[in-house]
Design a protein around this motif. Structure first.
Motif, mmCIF file in Angstrom:
data_model
loop_
_atom_site.group_PDB
_atom_site.id
_atom_site.type_symbol
_atom_site.label_atom_id
_atom_site.label_comp_id
_atom_site.label_asym_id
_atom_site.label_seq_id
_atom_site.Cartn_x
_atom_site.Cartn_y
_atom_site.Cartn_z
ATOM 1 N N LEU A 1 0.868 -1.263 -0.124
ATOM 2 C CA LEU A 1 -0.064 0.111 -0.091
ATOM 3 C C LEU A 1 0.897 1.321 -0.040
ATOM 4 C CD1 LEU A 1 -3.083 -0.885 2.572
ATOM 5 C CD2 LEU A 1 -2.994 -0.546 0.085
ATOM 6 N N MET A 2 1.874 1.198 0.762
ATOM 7 C CA MET A 2 2.853 2.545 0.769
ATOM 8 C C MET A 2 3.479 2.444 -0.643
ATOM 9 S SD MET A 2 2.802 3.894 3.891
ATOM 10 C CE MET A 2 4.332 4.899 3.626
ATOM 11 N N LEU A 3 3.784 1.416 -1.028
ATOM 12 C CA LEU A 3 4.515 1.655 -2.358
ATOM 13 C C LEU A 3 3.539 2.019 -3.635
ATOM 14 C CD1 LEU A 3 6.785 -1.666 -2.980
ATOM 15 C CD2 LEU A 3 7.584 0.843 -3.218
ATOM 16 N N LYS A 4 2.384 1.706 -3.465
ATOM 17 C CA LYS A 4 1.234 2.215 -4.482
ATOM 18 C C LYS A 4 0.908 3.605 -4.371
ATOM 19 C CE LYS A 4 -3.252 0.964 -5.977
ATOM 20 N NZ LYS A 4 -3.911 2.365 -6.180
ATOM 21 N N LEU A 5 0.930 4.197 -2.800
ATOM 22 C CA LEU A 5 0.853 5.592 -2.921
ATOM 23 C C LEU A 5 1.931 6.292 -3.419
ATOM 24 C CD1 LEU A 5 -1.007 7.937 -1.601
ATOM 25 C CD2 LEU A 5 0.097 7.396 0.385
ATOM 26 N N CYS A 6 2.986 5.936 -2.890
ATOM 27 C CA CYS A 6 4.537 6.765 -3.337
ATOM 28 C C CYS A 6 4.386 6.827 -4.623
ATOM 29 C CB CYS A 6 5.678 6.052 -2.496
ATOM 30 S SG CYS A 6 5.787 6.344 -0.787
ATOM 31 N N THR A 7 4.363 5.483 -5.420
ATOM 32 C CA THR A 7 4.677 5.651 -6.839
ATOM 33 C C THR A 7 3.470 6.523 -7.566
ATOM 34 O OG1 THR A 7 5.090 3.260 -6.752
ATOM 35 C CG2 THR A 7 4.651 4.129 -8.782
ATOM 36 N N GLU A 8 2.233 6.616 -7.104
ATOM 37 C CA GLU A 8 1.214 7.138 -7.677
ATOM 38 C C GLU A 8 1.545 8.809 -7.616
ATOM 39 O OE1 GLU A 8 -2.394 6.005 -5.620
ATOM 40 O OE2 GLU A 8 -2.774 4.366 -7.323
ATOM 41 N N VAL A 9 2.027 9.267 -6.287
ATOM 42 C CA VAL A 9 2.437 10.671 -5.939
ATOM 43 C C VAL A 9 3.662 10.993 -6.651
ATOM 44 C CG1 VAL A 9 3.320 12.178 -4.180
ATOM 45 C CG2 VAL A 9 1.334 10.582 -3.652
ATOM 46 N N ARG A 10 4.563 10.104 -7.126
ATOM 47 C CA ARG A 10 5.656 10.471 -7.809
ATOM 48 C C ARG A 10 5.401 10.625 -9.155
ATOM 49 N NH1 ARG A 10 8.527 6.190 -6.771
ATOM 50 N NH2 ARG A 10 8.575 5.479 -8.956
ATOM 51 N N VAL A 11 4.739 9.646 -9.814
ATOM 52 C CA VAL A 11 4.566 9.850 -11.182
ATOM 53 C C VAL A 11 3.688 11.207 -11.365
ATOM 54 C CG1 VAL A 11 3.351 8.558 -12.957
ATOM 55 C CG2 VAL A 11 4.682 7.338 -11.540
ATOM 56 N N THR A 12 2.804 11.258 -10.568
ATOM 57 C CA THR A 12 2.054 12.595 -10.875
ATOM 58 C C THR A 12 2.994 13.973 -10.839
ATOM 59 O OG1 THR A 12 0.203 11.564 -9.685
ATOM 60 C CG2 THR A 12 0.048 13.971 -9.990
ATOM 61 N N ASN A 13 4.048 13.962 -10.006
ATOM 62 C CA ASN A 13 4.642 15.074 -9.683
ATOM 63 C C ASN A 13 5.776 15.302 -10.761
ATOM 64 O OD1 ASN A 13 3.208 15.761 -7.532
ATOM 65 N ND2 ASN A 13 4.579 15.057 -6.125
ATOM 66 N N GLU A 14 6.093 13.981 -11.474
ATOM 67 C CA GLU A 14 7.225 14.094 -12.434
ATOM 68 C C GLU A 14 6.800 13.558 -13.875
ATOM 69 O OE1 GLU A 14 10.010 10.950 -10.639
ATOM 70 O OE2 GLU A 14 10.588 12.356 -9.173
ATOM 71 N N LEU A 15 5.866 14.565 -14.256
ATOM 72 C CA LEU A 15 5.392 14.128 -15.639
ATOM 73 C C LEU A 15 6.252 14.227 -16.651
ATOM 74 C CD1 LEU A 15 2.302 16.735 -15.288
ATOM 75 C CD2 LEU A 15 2.378 14.335 -14.970
ATOM 76 N N ASN A 16 7.514 14.835 -16.581
ATOM 77 C CA ASN A 16 8.415 14.736 -17.910
ATOM 78 C C ASN A 16 9.468 13.995 -17.686
ATOM 79 O OD1 ASN A 16 6.893 16.904 -19.010
ATOM 80 N ND2 ASN A 16 8.050 18.341 -17.927
ATOM 81 N N ILE A 17 9.187 12.953 -16.531
ATOM 82 C CA ILE A 17 10.561 12.055 -16.587
ATOM 83 C C ILE A 17 9.902 10.848 -17.227
ATOM 84 C CG2 ILE A 17 11.496 10.591 -14.552
ATOM 85 C CD1 ILE A 17 12.312 13.461 -14.558
ATOM 86 N N LYS A 18 11.140 10.357 -17.765
ATOM 87 C CA LYS A 18 11.130 8.970 -18.681
ATOM 88 C C LYS A 18 10.695 8.034 -17.829
ATOM 89 C CE LYS A 18 13.744 5.750 -21.542
ATOM 90 N NZ LYS A 18 15.101 5.296 -22.038
ATOM 91 N N ARG A 19 9.611 7.004 -18.397
ATOM 92 C CA ARG A 19 9.208 5.956 -17.587
ATOM 93 C C ARG A 19 10.086 4.831 -17.587
ATOM 94 N NH1 ARG A 19 6.265 9.333 -16.113
ATOM 95 N NH2 ARG A 19 3.813 9.734 -16.505
ATOM 96 N N ARG A 20 10.167 4.381 -16.321
ATOM 97 C CA ARG A 20 10.983 3.087 -16.191
ATOM 98 C C ARG A 20 10.080 1.792 -15.782
ATOM 99 N NH1 ARG A 20 15.709 5.052 -18.246
ATOM 100 N NH2 ARG A 20 16.177 7.241 -17.450
ATOM 101 N N PHE A 21 10.606 0.726 -16.297
ATOM 102 C CA PHE A 21 9.876 -0.344 -16.277
ATOM 103 C C PHE A 21 10.767 -1.585 -15.521
ATOM 104 C CE2 PHE A 21 7.908 1.905 -19.582
ATOM 105 C CZ PHE A 21 6.330 2.110 -19.127
ATOM 106 N N PHE A 22 10.193 -2.446 -14.817
ATOM 107 C CA PHE A 22 10.936 -3.523 -14.254
ATOM 108 C C PHE A 22 11.396 -4.498 -15.368
ATOM 109 C CE2 PHE A 22 10.595 -8.152 -13.030
ATOM 110 C CZ PHE A 22 11.469 -8.216 -12.029
#
Length: 253
Positions: free
Chosen positions: A90-111
Motif C-alpha cells: 500500500l505504501m509503494l502504491k501511494l508513493c508511486t502514484e504521487v511521484r509519477v504525478t509530480n514528475e510528468l516529464n520524467i522518462k518512464r522506467r519499467f521492471f
C-alpha cells in the motif's frame, strides 16, 4: 485452595492478555506507517519517505514466511509478516502514484527493462508487484529444493530477521554523514523503538527461535543509536547550507 478459587478469574484474564499481546504483535509493526501514509496522501509529497524501507521489509517478511515452512513458529509472527507485506505494498502504491504525478516529464522506467541503475525506481506500481512476485517465486523454489537441509533453514531464518534488523542502518548512516537529523521523524523512531522493545520481549518470553531474539536486540540498539544521534546533533547543530532546501513535509524514514 484460595488460588483454585481464583482460577475462574485468572484463566480468562491470562487468555485475554495473551490475545492482546498476539494482536499487538500482528498489527503493532504497521502502526508507525499510518501517520506517514496519511502525511503523504495529504501533502501529495513522497520525497521524505524512502521506498527502500518497503524493499527491506518486503524481503525480510517474505523470507520469514518461507522460514516458517521449514521451522514452524508462533502464528502471530507469521500473520505479522502477512500484514506487513500488505502494508508495504500500500505504501509503494501511494508513493508511486504521487511521484509519477509530480514528475510528468520524467522518462518512464519499467521492471522489464532490467536496468540496474533504475532498480526500485519504476514508474508503475505493477512493476513493483512483478519484482516482488519474481523474488518470491525464486526464493520459494530454492527453499523448496533445500527444505531438507537444517543449515539452509536456519540460515534462511537468520537472513530474514537480520534484513529487518538492518532497517534503521541507512538512516543511522545518513544522520552520521550529514551530522544532522533534520527531516527525520522522531515520532516514527520512538514508535520503532517501543515496538522493537515489545517485540524482542515477546520473542524472549515465548521461546521464539534464537534468530528472532538476537536480531530483535540488534534492532533496539540501532533505534537507540538513532535517538542518541538526535540528542547529540540537537545539542551541537550544524549550520545549514544556504542553498539547500528541505521540504516541510519530509520525513526520513
Amino acid at each position: 485452595m484460595e488460588a483454585e478459587g481464583l482460577d475462574w478469574l485468572l484463566v480468562p484474564l491470562h487468555r485475554l492478555v495473551s490475545w492482546g499481546a498476539a494482536g499487538a504483535m500482528v498489527f503493532g509493526g504497521v502502526v508507525p506507517y499510518i501517520p506517514q501514509y496519511r502525511d503523504i496522501r495529504r501533502t501529495q509529497n513522497a520525497e521524505g519517505f524512502s521506498t527502500y524501507v518497503c524493499l527491506v521489509l518486503l524481503v525480510a517478511n517474505i523470507l520469514r514466511i518461507l522460514f516458517w515452512f521449514g521451522r514452524h513458529f508462533e502464528s502471530p509472527l507469521l500473520w505479522q509478516s502477512v500484514v506487513m507485506i500488505l502494508t508495504m505494498l500500500l505504501m509503494l502504491k501511494l508513493c508511486t502514484e504521487v511521484r509519477v504525478t509530480n514528475e510528468l516529464n520524467i522518462k518512464r522506467r519499467f521492471f522489464a527493462d532490467f536496468d540496474p541503475h533504475h532498480f526500485w525506481h519504476w514508474s508503475s506500481f505493477g512493476d513493483y508487484v512483478q519484482c516482488v512476485l519474481a523474488f518470491t517465486g525464486v526464493a520459494g523454489y530454492v527453499t523448496y529444493l533445500s527444505m531438507d537441509s537444517a543449515l539452509f533453514v536456519e540460515t534462511l531464518g537468520f537472513l530474514a530477521v537480520l534484513t529487518e534488523a538492518m532497517l534503521g542502518v541507512p538512516q543511522l548512516y545518513r544522520n552520521y554523514r550529514h551530522q544532522s537529523t533534520e527531516g527525520m521523524s522522531i515520532k516514527m523512531v520512538l514508535m520503532w523503538a517501543s515496538g522493537d522493545t515489545f517485540k524482542t520481549a515477546y520473542f524472549l518470553l515465548n521461546g521464539a527461535p534464537l534468530q528472532f531474539s538476537v536480531c530483535g536486540l540488534l534492532q533496539v540498539l540501532v533505534d537507540l543509536a538513532i535517538l542518541g544521534q538526535a540528542y547529540a546533533f540537537a545539542r551541537h547543530p550544524q549550520k545549514p547550507a544556504p542553498h539547500v532546501a528541505h521540504p516541510a513535509s519530509a520525513k526520513a524514514l
